[in-house]
Design an enzyme around this catalytic site. Structure first.
Site, PDB file in Angstrom:
ATOM      1  N   HIS A 131      -7.850   9.332  -1.712  1.00 33.93           N
ATOM      2  CA  HIS A 131      -7.150   9.281  -0.428  1.00 33.93           C
ATOM      3  C   HIS A 131      -7.956   9.900   0.714  1.00 33.93           C
ATOM      4  CE1 HIS A 131      -2.813   9.281   1.363  1.00 33.93           C
ATOM      5  NE2 HIS A 131      -3.711   8.937   2.261  1.00 33.93           N
TER       6      HIS A 131
ATOM      7  N   ASP B  97       0.842  -1.188   0.000  1.00 32.81           N
ATOM      8  CA  ASP B  97       0.000   0.000   0.000  1.00 32.81           C
ATOM      9  C   ASP B  97       0.883   1.247   0.000  1.00 32.81           C
ATOM     10  OD1 ASP B  97      -2.914   1.100   0.726  1.00 32.81           O
ATOM     11  OD2 ASP B  97      -1.437   2.226   1.885  1.00 32.81           O
TER      12      ASP B  97
ATOM     13  N   LYS C  79      -2.936   5.926  -4.199  1.00 30.07           N
ATOM     14  CA  LYS C  79      -4.062   6.799  -3.881  1.00 30.07           C
ATOM     15  C   LYS C  79      -3.952   8.159  -4.553  1.00 30.07           C
ATOM     16  CE  LYS C  79      -4.049   4.648   0.684  1.00 30.07           C
ATOM     17  NZ  LYS C  79      -2.652   4.204   0.705  1.00 30.07           N
TER      18      LYS C  79
END
Length: 315
Positions: A117, A50, A84
């Site tokens: 995000h 991530d 993101k």
């Protein structure tokens, strides 16, 4: 080590490993340190990573992926990569260019998941926080989501989702979306259990991913409430596990995936060792009674502006 289970996601061509490695760190490590830690994580068995434009970790993650592939440790298709859309690019016309910029940073043709995000827009790029109120505005959910859908349609990402969205914002999004969000990534741990949001997401088929599953005590905006929790420590001692493992296992048993951040080799491996044991009914009952308190909020990042405070209240 047991193989990490995967979760199937709505409108996503690829299943996601339910344990991932987060790459947000404060202060930011140098690129070489981050790259080496990610390669080590791949060796340890992580397949879900991530990142985000705002973390400054897209480039070292991309370099680590390239090195691991070249070393024969993994194939690209075995990895699940999430990044993101930062708030400064959360405008309908900027979504696709921002995704392409992240792909350039990563050195990849596509990512597996692209998330909005934050549920707010910054009118310009900012260098420091908090920011002045005039630089913040409400997110154009419909317009920005159309940009996210376009990213998926043209193959820049296999799936799309959101992060830090409340039930109210998800309801709005679902009312205008052609492609529903696959994921809502939110703060979640035994000290902030998100029961209402999890129930809502489950009913809508939205998968929940937990960030700060250990309380983010090593970041600027986190705290030590999870790792210092006496209730979790008692359960951990009785089971011969660490507090971190108890917290991560509790999240996993809620049907929620998680991204935990550690660049320490031993802790990275320890955080994967949650799959061959379980918590008891009594453990769950005790954990459910822990007083709840959110650790991070938007006001801590952006400042206590009216729009931000309202978003925090909804979350």
């Amino acid at each position: 080590m047991a193989k990490i289970p995967t979760a199937s996601l709505m409108e996503c061509e690829k299943a996601m490993p339910v344990i991932g490695l987060g790459t947000c760190a404060y202060p930011r490590p140098d690129s070489g340190t981050a790259k080496a830690a990610i390669v080590e994580a791949i060796r340890a068995g992580y397949r879900h990573f991530d990142t985000a434009f705002a973390y400054g970790s897209e480039k070292p993650l991309g370099e680590a992926i390239a090195e691991a592939v070249n070393l024969g440790l993994v194939r690209r298709e075995e990895l699940f990569i999430t990044t993101k859309l930062w708030a400064s690019f959360a405008h309908p016309d900027q979504v696709v260019p921002a995704c392409k910029m992240s792909l350039q940073n990563l050195g990849l043709e596509n990512v597996d998941m692209y998330l909005i995000h934050l549920p707010v827009r910054l009118k310009e790029m900012v260098e420091s926080f908090p920011v002045s109120e005039e630089k913040i505005e409400a997110l154009d959910i419909k317009g920005v989501w159309e940009g996210m859908e376009e990213c998926k349609r043209i193959g820049l990402t296999k799936g799309i989702g959101v992060s830090n969205f409340s039930c109210k914002m998800l309801q709005h999004l679902l009312s205008v979306a052609k492609i529903p969000p696959a994921i809502n990534q939110v703060e979640m741990n035994p000290i902030w259990q998100q029961e209402k949001l999890r129930e809502f997401c489950k009913a809508e088929g939205i998968h929940v991913t937990a960030y700060s599953p250990l309380g983010a005590n090593n970041t600027k905006w986190g705290d030590n409430r999870v790792m210092g929790c006496d209730v979790l420590a008692q359960i951990a001692k009785a089971k011969g596990k660490s507090v971190a493992q108890v917290s991560l296992r509790w999240i996993y048993e809620q049907g929620v995936s998680l991204v935990t951040k550690s660049f320490n080799k031993e802790r990275m491996r320890e955080n994967l060792q949650i799959l061959d044991w379980c918590l008891s009914e009594e453990d769950h009952k005790i954990i459910s009674q822990i007083p709840q308190r959110k650790a991070s909020n938007l006001a801590a990042i952006f400042g206590p502006h009216p729009l931000v405070l309202q978003l925090d209240a909804d979350l």
